[in-house]
Enzyme design. Structure first.
Site, PDB file in Angstrom:
ATOM      1  N   THR A   1       0.830  -1.207   0.000  1.00 21.13           N
ATOM      2  CA  THR A   1       0.000   0.000   0.000  1.00 21.13           C
ATOM      3  C   THR A   1       0.865   1.258   0.000  1.00 21.13           C
ATOM      4  O   THR A   1       0.534   2.246  -0.660  1.00 21.13           O
ATOM      5  CB  THR A   1      -0.951  -0.021   1.219  1.00 21.13           C
ATOM      6  OG1 THR A   1      -1.820  -1.147   1.082  1.00 21.13           O
ATOM      7  CG2 THR A   1      -1.787   1.234   1.282  1.00 21.13           C
TER       8      THR A   1
ATOM      9  N   ASP B   1       6.647 -17.235   9.370  1.00 22.52           N
ATOM     10  CA  ASP B   1       5.759 -16.159   9.742  1.00 22.52           C
ATOM     11  C   ASP B   1       5.192 -16.611  11.074  1.00 22.52           C
ATOM     12  O   ASP B   1       4.056 -17.054  11.168  1.00 22.52           O
ATOM     13  CB  ASP B   1       4.668 -16.031   8.676  1.00 22.52           C
ATOM     14  CG  ASP B   1       4.077 -14.626   8.673  1.00 22.52           C
ATOM     15  OD1 ASP B   1       4.410 -13.849   9.580  1.00 22.52           O
ATOM     16  OD2 ASP B   1       3.278 -14.323   7.783  1.00 22.52           O
TER      17      ASP B   1
END
Lengths: 513, 513
Positions: A205, A258
């Protein structure tokens, strides 16, 4: 303790270099820490040692650039060198490796030493690996979140609620933040959104927003701009908010791990640090997404909700379809153009508007701007009315961009090539990672014009010779490389939609069952 | 793929530096690997990337010294840069982190990439941490041993048996190798002993031997000297035998971990690589030793024996008393003098001669030089007869030292201080780590004269004002520091002896119970 003369090393590394003989005399090995002291001017820093036989002569200590920013040594200045105390945080890391549980103080000690570069890369890696294998329970995740917050800058606002949203990454074309944020702000709510750049994707973004305006601001600037415009969309990396996160990600990235606890903490630390009260989390679910199935997604949602409660934030999660790109565009300018078109009122079919208004709608309901079940409709009205576009222009303006920008001003790369259907029929799936690979090969996210436009998505019929997707690039040789990659791919397209929504009391209800 | 001009960085690091912009264009992050290629001259190496904003300009690649040894780049030479394939060994490390089991090929791949510096420090640390937490079973330990052997040099001898011995470290004053090796060789057996330098101790065997002769030799030289003299005592670090071990220890050291599987593999790889058939392992046991109690020691012994069987080596283990120093001397010259005195026939009471002849005796029995139960006696005879001293002189001579050296030539530091008994009574214990700390503070192992001589051991009565131990140093200010440390210590002395002996069939017998 010995005395050595400083040799400045103009490399922006951390640490110092000692001749192997001096290292033996001092009693340190590679990776040990020494204290470098000039008592007269009260200078003293700790640094990790690298030893050498050739570059640094006996009697000399080589000081790297980053370390010297703290020490401010002059060439030839004399320093006392002695073995530094072993950081106690290493014992806590060892404890986790041995199956122990971190206390709040221990967690803070480890995180502080990561942020201050006291721990070596191998030690940080041992921390991450140990936490990954032995896991963190919810207490430890809460401690980690609070430690990440308190070792960085924080923002607080005079009025509430403050809204925030986060999408778990990995889905290509996920430009929804460019719609969700202005919709929420247009409803009169504050949303100081910090975003990331692409690490392995085709555009984060922050990369997208940078096509419209600057994105690097301090935490203070983020607060001031949000007070004025109601929202910002900035690059989190510039703010010093939860700085431990960057160091940890750097180590997780090569191992492709992760770790659940660290991921929860890192997301929620950034929300907590900007003073959010109400948080919407988008959890894409799918065979090729980070979360593989709805059950896993619901479990993660419950954890986000519980962590939020512990921190005083109300969290709702949306499980969304993660096996297909959002909208039609992948790559910086293509995605920004698609998002602006949606804000300008174009009737883009499919997942982009649906997903954006669903997520924004949850926030509107949480903030009491809409009745339960009515938030999505209100979000859609705000979008259609042009109010979200007006808000987006306000955001672009306050961040120093041109508020009069139009979707048609944002153009894809001048070099393009259509991939046409070899036969007539229904288009088959394009998998996320193949799409990202093609877009990155074409130059995304650094070449803003590079990317992919998908003409036919799931269920669309395509005739032989009609384009299925187009690859764009700013440079011809990059287009060539992307084409080679693209020709090897079997396109398979499915449409994105929300699978399920987890309200904040789901967890408690499900516990009572 | 981009083209960059080489900038040579005269620092003996591994890897390359890229400007952050070039790194983004190439699509790499800190810690990623790139391939650096000059196709015309067929040069191509892989290297780990560090990024910088200041030191390396766009269009330039900084190449560190160690990496350039393989690449041989000239300043300004143009190279193609592209993302290198991710080493598959990282996936195997990840598998272990997720609780999987290494195959033989996977183990080899990880060890090879450690030896070739393909893995970053963080990745090696993840390997060690993952193996430590999730453990290695005996199959995996065997694979690791074989991989450590095959990624380094090996020695093979024309005649057999070849004997070897190893002491698990951590006990101060453990100079027994200087007795055990010449006793065994004097009996007509070959023993090519590779030893280590002190890492955290007051003197490794290689440090001690260096007071008498050079200790750095190639694997070929070790074989040739052993063929001639029957034995050597060299520094293993110079030989390139099982080089993975050094890299692994470097990472274990700051975390103070001594992962069982890696320790077994590292010891046995060094024995296997020098072609040993018969191996005696000394396992010190005690509250302050690495192995805390006899049960733990027996378990470790069984594992050494089983691993030996899998590799075709016969192993016997001796559990020895590990809570007290061996003999009276700690520190390079003091220990060498004590060992030479024992070889010269001095009647030193206590643990040194007893422990040395016990261990040498086991080897003599295993090789058929003595009946079971008679080895220790034979070893003592060899020692008392002066044959061990003659053999030691032969070893010193073939390694390039002075064979006419006498114990009195090896003198402790000229600065010394007696620590006297404050009251009359029986001496209390001195703990190992306190003794080592004092000796290191006095300058050991780098200052050869530095160390401690213990006058009164356990059970000895001492009168008020009589010396308990003396601290020696080569430099007055180091003596001062050591004194400060020594005065804080409560001396507690116990005598060393063998607690138990584990024959190679113990394990099988105990299984049948």
């Amino acid at each position: 303790m010995i005395k050595l003369s400083a040799k400045l090393m103009d490399i922006d590394y951390r640490g110092v270099m000692l001749n192997r003989e001096d290292a033996r005399k001092t009693g340190v090995l590679d990776g040990d820490r020494i204290q470098i002291i000039n008592q007269e001017r009260g200078a003293s820093v700790q640094a990790v040692v690298t030893t050498t036989e050739t570059i640094i002569q006996e009697g000399t200590v080589g000081i790297f650039y980053v370390t010297n920013k703290r020490l401010d040594a002059k060439e030839g200045e004399t320093f006392e060198i002695r073995v530094a105390d072993r950081p106690v945080s290493i014992d806590y890391i060892k404890k986790k490796m041995d199956g122990g549980k971190f206390t709040s103080d221990e967690t803070f000690s480890v995180v502080k030493d990561i942020v201050n570069d006291v721990l070596s890369p191998g030690e940080v890696s041992a921390y991450i690996t140990g936490s990954y294998i032995n896991g963190l329970d919810m207490d430890e995740i809460e401690y980690l979140t609070r430690a990440m917050v308190s070792t960085g800058e924080q923002i607080s606002f005079g009025s509430h609620p403050i809204v925030d949203k986060h999408s778990i990454g990995g889905v290509p074309g996920n430009k929804i933040t460019l719609l969700v944020v202005p919709i929420i702000a247009a409803a009169g709510l504050k949303i100081p959104k910090t975003s990331s750049r692409a690490i392995t994707g085709a555009g984060g973004t922050a990369d997208l927003m940078e096509a419209l305006c600057p994105v690097s601001f301090s935490a203070d600037e983020v607060r001031n701009m949000t007070e004025k415009a109601g929202a910002v969309i900035v690059w989190g990396g510039a703010t010093n908010i939860a700085p431990a996160d960057d160091r940890i990600i750097t180590h997780e990235y090569p191992l492709k791990i992760d770790a659940r606890g660290q991921m929860l903490a890192s997301v929620m630390a950034k929300k907590y640090a900007v003073g959010a009260d109400l948080v919407v989390i988008d959890i894409p679910v799918g065979e090729h997404a980070k979360v593989r199935n709805p059950e896993e997604g619901r479990k993660l949602a419950r954890e986000f909700i519980e962590l939020g409660e512990r921190l005083g934030m109300r969290v709702e999660c949306a499980l969304t379809y993660g096996d297909s790109p959002i909208g039609h565009a992948i790559g910086v300018n293509l995605e920004v153009r698609e998002a602006l078109k949606a804000l300008e009122g174009a009737n883009i079919p499919g997942s982009l508007i649906q997903k954006s208004t669903s997520l924004a709608g949850i926030a509107l309901e949480m903030a009491g701007k809409a009745q339960n079940g009515e938030g999505g409709k209100l979000a859609e009205e705000i979008l259609k009315s042009g109010k979200a576009l007006e808000k987006m222009k306000e955001i672009i303006k306050i961040q120093g961009g041109n508020p009069d920008v139009k979707s048609d001003d944002i153009v894809p790369g001048s070099h393009s090539y259509d991939i046409n259907a070899p036969e007539s029929g229904y288009v088959v799936e394009l998998n996320n990672s193949s799409l990202i690979t093609i877009a990155r090969t074409a130059g995304a996210p650094n070449d803003h014009g590079a990317g992919i436009y998908i003409h036919k998505k799931k269920g669309n019929h395509v005739k032989k010779g009609e384009p299925i997707f187009t690859i764009y690039a700013d440079r011809p040789w990059r287009l060539e490389s992307a084409l080679e990659t693209g020709r090897r791919l079997m396109p398979v397209i499915v449409e994105g939609m929300m699978i399920d929504r987890i309200p904040s009391d789901y967890w408690r209800n499900s516990r009572q069952l």
